[in-house]
Design a protein around this motif. Sequence first.
Motif, PDB file in Angstrom:
ATOM      1  N   ALA B  91       0.824  -1.205   0.000  1.00 47.85           N
ATOM      2  CA  ALA B  91       0.000   0.000   0.000  1.00 47.85           C
ATOM      3  C   ALA B  91       0.858   1.255   0.000  1.00 47.85           C
ATOM      4  O   ALA B  91       0.395   2.317  -0.410  1.00 47.85           O
ATOM      5  CB  ALA B  91      -0.921   0.001   1.219  1.00 47.85           C
ATOM      6  N   THR B  92       2.096   1.142   0.477  1.00 46.50           N
ATOM      7  CA  THR B  92       3.002   2.289   0.508  1.00 46.50           C
ATOM      8  C   THR B  92       4.391   1.843   0.071  1.00 46.50           C
ATOM      9  O   THR B  92       4.750   0.666   0.181  1.00 46.50           O
ATOM     10  CB  THR B  92       3.131   2.881   1.928  1.00 46.50           C
ATOM     11  OG1 THR B  92       3.693   1.891   2.801  1.00 46.50           O
ATOM     12  CG2 THR B  92       1.791   3.342   2.480  1.00 46.50           C
ATOM     13  N   ALA B 158      -9.565   5.070   0.394  1.00 49.61           N
ATOM     14  CA  ALA B 158      -8.233   5.666   0.504  1.00 49.61           C
ATOM     15  C   ALA B 158      -7.201   4.538   0.499  1.00 49.61           C
ATOM     16  O   ALA B 158      -7.344   3.558   1.219  1.00 49.61           O
ATOM     17  CB  ALA B 158      -8.121   6.480   1.794  1.00 49.61           C
ATOM     18  N   GLY B 159      -6.191   4.644  -0.358  1.00 48.10           N
ATOM     19  CA  GLY B 159      -5.188   3.581  -0.469  1.00 48.10           C
ATOM     20  C   GLY B 159      -5.568   2.473  -1.423  1.00 48.10           C
ATOM     21  O   GLY B 159      -4.757   1.595  -1.709  1.00 48.10           O
ATOM     22  N   MET B 161      -6.189   2.828  -4.583  1.00 45.78           N
ATOM     23  CA  MET B 161      -5.547   3.128  -5.867  1.00 45.78           C
ATOM     24  C   MET B 161      -6.516   3.506  -6.972  1.00 45.78           C
ATOM     25  O   MET B 161      -6.101   4.136  -7.944  1.00 45.78           O
ATOM     26  CB  MET B 161      -4.686   1.958  -6.371  1.00 45.78           C
ATOM     27  CG  MET B 161      -3.676   1.451  -5.375  1.00 45.78           C
ATOM     28  SD  MET B 161      -2.096   2.264  -5.564  1.00 45.78           S
ATOM     29  CE  MET B 161      -1.438   1.393  -6.981  1.00 45.78           C
ATOM     30  N   PHE B 191     -11.588  12.454  -9.016  1.00 48.92           N
ATOM     31  CA  PHE B 191     -12.156  11.716  -7.876  1.00 48.92           C
ATOM     32  C   PHE B 191     -13.672  11.838  -7.906  1.00 48.92           C
ATOM     33  O   PHE B 191     -14.193  12.964  -7.870  1.00 48.92           O
ATOM     34  CB  PHE B 191     -11.671  12.312  -6.551  1.00 48.92           C
ATOM     35  CG  PHE B 191     -10.225  12.053  -6.222  1.00 48.92           C
ATOM     36  CD1 PHE B 191      -9.213  12.779  -6.828  1.00 48.92           C
ATOM     37  CD2 PHE B 191      -9.881  11.085  -5.286  1.00 48.92           C
ATOM     38  CE1 PHE B 191      -7.875  12.540  -6.508  1.00 48.92           C
ATOM     39  CE2 PHE B 191      -8.553  10.848  -4.958  1.00 48.92           C
ATOM     40  CZ  PHE B 191      -7.546  11.570  -5.571  1.00 48.92           C
ATOM     41  N   ARG B 195     -16.073   9.196  -3.355  1.00 48.84           N
ATOM     42  CA  ARG B 195     -15.016   8.177  -3.247  1.00 48.84           C
ATOM     43  C   ARG B 195     -13.679   8.819  -2.901  1.00 48.84           C
ATOM     44  O   ARG B 195     -13.477  10.008  -3.125  1.00 48.84           O
ATOM     45  CB  ARG B 195     -14.879   7.404  -4.574  1.00 48.84           C
ATOM     46  CG  ARG B 195     -16.164   6.717  -5.038  1.00 48.84           C
ATOM     47  CD  ARG B 195     -16.431   5.439  -4.275  1.00 48.84           C
ATOM     48  NE  ARG B 195     -17.651   4.787  -4.755  1.00 48.84           N
ATOM     49  CZ  ARG B 195     -18.027   3.570  -4.362  1.00 48.84           C
ATOM     50  NH1 ARG B 195     -17.303   2.866  -3.505  1.00 48.84           N
ATOM     51  NH2 ARG B 195     -19.158   3.051  -4.812  1.00 48.84           N
ATOM     52  N   GLN B 196     -12.742   7.990  -2.410  1.00 45.62           N
ATOM     53  CA  GLN B 196     -11.428   8.483  -1.972  1.00 45.62           C
ATOM     54  C   GLN B 196     -10.282   8.072  -2.898  1.00 45.62           C
ATOM     55  O   GLN B 196      -9.116   8.214  -2.553  1.00 45.62           O
ATOM     56  CB  GLN B 196     -11.152   7.999  -0.537  1.00 45.62           C
ATOM     57  CG  GLN B 196     -11.913   8.770   0.532  1.00 45.62           C
ATOM     58  CD  GLN B 196     -11.370  10.170   0.736  1.00 45.62           C
ATOM     59  OE1 GLN B 196     -10.276  10.505   0.302  1.00 45.62           O
ATOM     60  NE2 GLN B 196     -12.160  11.029   1.396  1.00 45.62           N
ATOM     61  N   ALA B 197     -10.624   7.502  -4.064  1.00 51.68           N
ATOM     62  CA  ALA B 197      -9.572   7.150  -5.027  1.00 51.68           C
ATOM     63  C   ALA B 197     -10.054   7.560  -6.411  1.00 51.68           C
ATOM     64  O   ALA B 197     -11.261   7.588  -6.674  1.00 51.68           O
ATOM     65  CB  ALA B 197      -9.268   5.654  -4.975  1.00 51.68           C
ATOM     66  N   VAL B 286       3.214   6.002  -9.642  1.00 51.36           N
ATOM     67  CA  VAL B 286       1.868   6.195  -9.080  1.00 51.36           C
ATOM     68  C   VAL B 286       1.933   7.133  -7.872  1.00 51.36           C
ATOM     69  O   VAL B 286       1.129   8.069  -7.750  1.00 51.36           O
ATOM     70  CB  VAL B 286       1.232   4.846  -8.698  1.00 51.36           C
ATOM     71  CG1 VAL B 286      -0.071   5.070  -7.929  1.00 51.36           C
ATOM     72  CG2 VAL B 286       0.968   4.009  -9.946  1.00 51.36           C
ATOM     73  N   ALA B 287       2.886   6.909  -6.971  1.00 52.68           N
ATOM     74  CA  ALA B 287       3.030   7.802  -5.803  1.00 52.68           C
ATOM     75  C   ALA B 287       3.293   9.231  -6.267  1.00 52.68           C
ATOM     76  O   ALA B 287       2.754  10.194  -5.709  1.00 52.68           O
ATOM     77  CB  ALA B 287       4.155   7.308  -4.898  1.00 52.68           C
ATOM     78  N   PHE B 290       0.006  10.819  -7.348  1.00 56.94           N
ATOM     79  CA  PHE B 290      -0.812  11.279  -6.222  1.00 56.94           C
ATOM     80  C   PHE B 290      -0.204  12.538  -5.593  1.00 56.94           C
ATOM     81  O   PHE B 290      -0.919  13.414  -5.116  1.00 56.94           O
ATOM     82  CB  PHE B 290      -0.958  10.178  -5.171  1.00 56.94           C
ATOM     83  CG  PHE B 290      -2.057   9.195  -5.468  1.00 56.94           C
ATOM     84  CD1 PHE B 290      -3.382   9.511  -5.196  1.00 56.94           C
ATOM     85  CD2 PHE B 290      -1.779   7.954  -6.020  1.00 56.94           C
ATOM     86  CE1 PHE B 290      -4.407   8.609  -5.462  1.00 56.94           C
ATOM     87  CE2 PHE B 290      -2.789   7.047  -6.295  1.00 56.94           C
ATOM     88  CZ  PHE B 290      -4.114   7.369  -6.018  1.00 56.94           C
TER      89      PHE B 290
END
Lengths: 303, 303
Positions: B91-92, B158-159, B161, B191, B195-197, B286-287, B290
Motif C-alpha cells: 500500500a506504501t 483511501a489507499g 488506488m 475523484f 469516493r477516496q480514489a 503512481v506515488a 498522487f
Amino acid sequence: MKIALVGIGKIARDQHVPALEASPDWELAATVSRHGTVEGVESFTAPAAMLDARPDIGTVSLCLPPLPRYAVAEAVLRAGRHLMLEKPPGATLAEVHALCDLADRQGVTIYATWHSRMAMAVAAAKDWLAGKTVREGRITWREDVRKWHPGQDWIFAAGGMGVFDPGINALSILTEILPEPVRLLAADLDFPANRQAPIAARLRFSRGVEADFDFRQEGPQTWDMEFQTDAGRMALRMGGNRLEIDGRHRQGADDIMGEYPALYARMARLVSDGKSDTDLAPMVLVADAFTLGRRNTVADFQF
Amino acid sequence: MKIALVGIGKIARDQHVPALEASPDWELAATVSRHGTVEGVESFTAPAAMLDARPDIGTVSLCLPPLPRYAVAEAVLRAGRHLMLEKPPGATLAEVHALCDLADRQGVTIYATWHSRMAMAVAAAKDWLAGKTVREGRITWREDVRKWHPGQDWIFAAGGMGVFDPGINALSILTEILPEPVRLLAADLDFPANRQAPIAARLRFSRGVEADFDFRQEGPQTWDMEFQTDAGRMALRMGGNRLEIDGRHRQGADDIMGEYPALYARMARLVSDGKSDTDLAPMVLVADAFTLGRRNTVADFQF
C-alpha cells in the motif's frame, strides 16, 4: 572551493548566503537569479550562462522551489559540477532517482540536504534512542504559512506540497533518529476548497507514532516531537534544537542558525571524499501520505 | 518445490491456481483464506497456523489486496520463507522498502511481480525500442471497473488506488520497455465526489509520453500504447500481447493466459539462484501522480 548559488530568494538571503560567508570551505563565486543578487558576487540570470562562463566553479547549490528545480539540476550535473539541493530534493521521486543516476554516471557528488537534521539536538536525540524501543510518538508541527511563506501561492499549487513543506522537516528528523524505520498506516489530508495542496494533515505510522501538521497556527509556533520508550520519555522541541529526557532539559537552545553552516560543511566533506548523500526516506513518507491519505475539503484559504 | 497461496479470491482462482497446477516447478501444498479453498489442497484460515503447521513449505505467494497484505508478508519473511507478491507489492513505498530489507536480513527471496510485463509481446517491444529515441508516446488504458472489480468498494477507498489499479499495469510495461526512464511532469486525477480514489487520470511524462487511464469504459476495453520513435512507429496492444511496427502486425495474439505461468517460472529461478526482484519503478510513478496531481471532483460513482 568555489560555489554558485541558484535562486536568490528568502531562504538564500536568510540562510545560504550567511552560511557561505562564514564558511572556511567555500567561496561564493557566482549567483544565478532572475532578480536577486548578492553584493560583491558576480551575478547571472540564467544557469546555462553561469555554467558556460565559470568553468572554475565546481559546485552549485540550488534554492529553487521543487517544480522548476529539475531542469537546472540536470544542467548542473551534465556540466560535470557537484550538486547540492534544498529540501525536498525534487517534485517527484522519479526525478530524484534520475538525478542520482546521472550524478553517478558523471562521477560527481549529489547531496539531498535536510536542514532540520542539522538542528542542535538531533544527533543527541538519535544517540539517546539507539537501542531503545519506541512505544509511542507524537509529532506536532504547527506553523503560520502567512508568516513563513507570505503570498507564495506555489506552495498550495499541485505539487507544491502544502503543509508537507514544513512537515517534511519533521519527517526528516523522525527518519534520522528512530532506531527502526516507520511505515505510514493511514493519513487524513485537509485541502482548502480553493487549493490543490493540503493545509493540514494527520498521519498514523507504525510503532505508535502519530503526526499532526497544520499550516494555520497563529501566535506561538510548535515544532515538537515526544516519544515514550521502554527506558523513559524523550522530547525534541523547537524543530530539533532542544532535547528533554523525562521532562528535564538535556541539551540545546532555541536557535536554528547552525543548520545551514553544517549542511555546507557536510557538502565540503562529500565533495572531498567523492561521495554522495541522497536519503529519500522523508520524501517517500510524503508520497505515501498523498497515495494513502483520505482527502477532506476544508474552508477556502487566502493569504 | 512446495508453495502456499494466501488469499483465494477471483485472481487466485482465475490465474494463480491454474498456473501452479500446470507448473513443472511448483506443488501447491496449502492455501490460506477466510472462505476460499482449492479442492485436494490442505486449507488454513490464518497465515500463522499454516506457517507453524507446514515447515516443509518454503515459499508463500500472496494474492491479497494491498492494505491487509503487509502483516502477512512480514510474518512470512520472519518465518524464513520466500515471498511472492501480487501487484502492487504494497500500500506504501515505505512498507515495501521494509519488506525488502527484512528479506535481505533473512536471506530469502522476495519477488514483487508485475504480471503485465510477462504479456506475450513485451519482450519483443523492449528489444525493438532498444537504441531508438522515443519522441512521443500515448498510453490508453480504459476498462470497466464494474466488469473487473464488481462491488469491490476497497478499490475506491483511501489507499485502494482506484484507476491506478489497472493503470499500474501499463506503467509496469512502460518502465520495462523504454530505453531511458521517464519522469512524471503533471497529472490530473478525477475523484468521484463520494469516493477516496480516482476513477480517471491523465498523466504527462518526460520524453513526450502521455497516459489516459479511465475506469468507466463500457463496451470494448482498451489497453494500448503507441510510440513514435526516430526509426518508426510501434504499437503494443491488448495489454502488451500484440506488437505492431509501422501499422503491421509483428507478434502476439489476444491472450493473457501466459502471464502467471511466466511469473511462477521466474519465481522458481529466483529461489534457485538465491536472488530477489523488487523493481518499484511503476509504484514510484503512481506515488508521484498522487503527490503532484491536480484533484478534480467528478460525479458520484456507484457499482
